[in-house]
Design a protein around this motif. Structure first.
Motif: not given
Length: 247
Positions: A240-241, A222, A102, A126, A106, A110, A129, A131
């Motif tokens: 966010r996912f 995402i 995960n 980071v 993330m 970014c 769930d 970042s």
């Protein structure tokens, strides 16, 4: 004395297990190994958690991984009350893979936001769930809807993600590779690690020591959850996912 170890994750961030030897135990009980798959907290990405199994089967939970005097000195911090192996012991390492994966997703996302919003980066963090990436961005047209749409376009394109190394001199000759406004990549070692996205780095290329997925498609669904105003022109984009609420 500064101990340098072989950071296996820099060449293969998908390694989940490995064997190593304990080189030292510091005054706080932190463990330094000859090689490791554990990423140490750096560049906004938290360090890995996982386990270290001794030859007699004893399992030592690793609660955190941090750096020592340099980023090449990686210290594994056992959970409170855990057994501490002796120097010279052979151990089997296993990272908390779901958590690491995960973080890789993330962190790669970014990087994509920095492509979509080509402005100086003033900070980043980071997490599994939620970042964030902070940017000096004077243009208000970069809404969460627009950035989410372009972000998902890059995810669906399933671009390759890979690393390559350049010299200090090559970085000095290409200052545009550095997107951070306040943090410069470490120099003096003779080489700089670049994380590249797209065929022949057609999407992005920037110095980074973190772990990333092998293809942007692995990021999955995402979105930008919200944009926070942190200054006159500074904006914080939160990732966010999952699909956006509007989606």
């Amino acid at each position: 004395m500064v101990l340098r170890i072989e950071a296996l994750f820099r060449e293969d961030s998908y390694l989940r297990e490995a064997e190593a030897e304990v080189l030292a135990v510091n005054e706080s009980g932190g463990l330094i190994l000859d090689r490791t798959i554990f990423y140490a907290t750096s560049g906004g990405q938290p360090g890995d958690m996982g386990t270290m199994t001794l030859s007699d089967g004893t399992v030592v939970p690793i609660a955190a991984t941090v750096t020592g005097e340099t980023k090449d000195e990686i210290i594994h911090v056992p959970a409170e009350g855990a057994a501490v192996p002796l120097v010279g012991s052979r151990v089997k390492l296993a990272i908390d893979w779901p958590r690491r994966f995960n973080l890789m997703r993330m962190h790669t996302a970014c990087h994509l936001v920095s492509v979509i919003c080509p402005f100086p980066i003033t900070g980043a963090s980071v997490a599994e769930d939620d970042s964030r990436i902070d940017l000096d961005i004077p243009d208000t047209s970069y809404t969460k809807e627009l950035v989410t749409e372009r972000l998902m376009d890059l995810v669906r394109a399933d671009h390759p993600v890979f690393t390559r190394w350049i010299t200090d001199e090559e970085l000095a000759a290409n200052p545009g590779l550095v997107k951070s406004k306040n943090v410069r990549p470490p120099s003096g070692t003779g080489r700089i690690r670049l994380v590249c996205i797209g065929d022949n780095a057609s999407v992005d290329s920037q110095p980074c020591g973190g772990t990333h997925v092998a293809r942007t498609g692995e990021i999955g669904e995402i979105h930008i959850g919200k944009i926070e105003k942190k200054g006159r022109e500074n904006r914080r984009y939160r990732l966010r996912f999952g699909p956006s609420a509007a989606g």
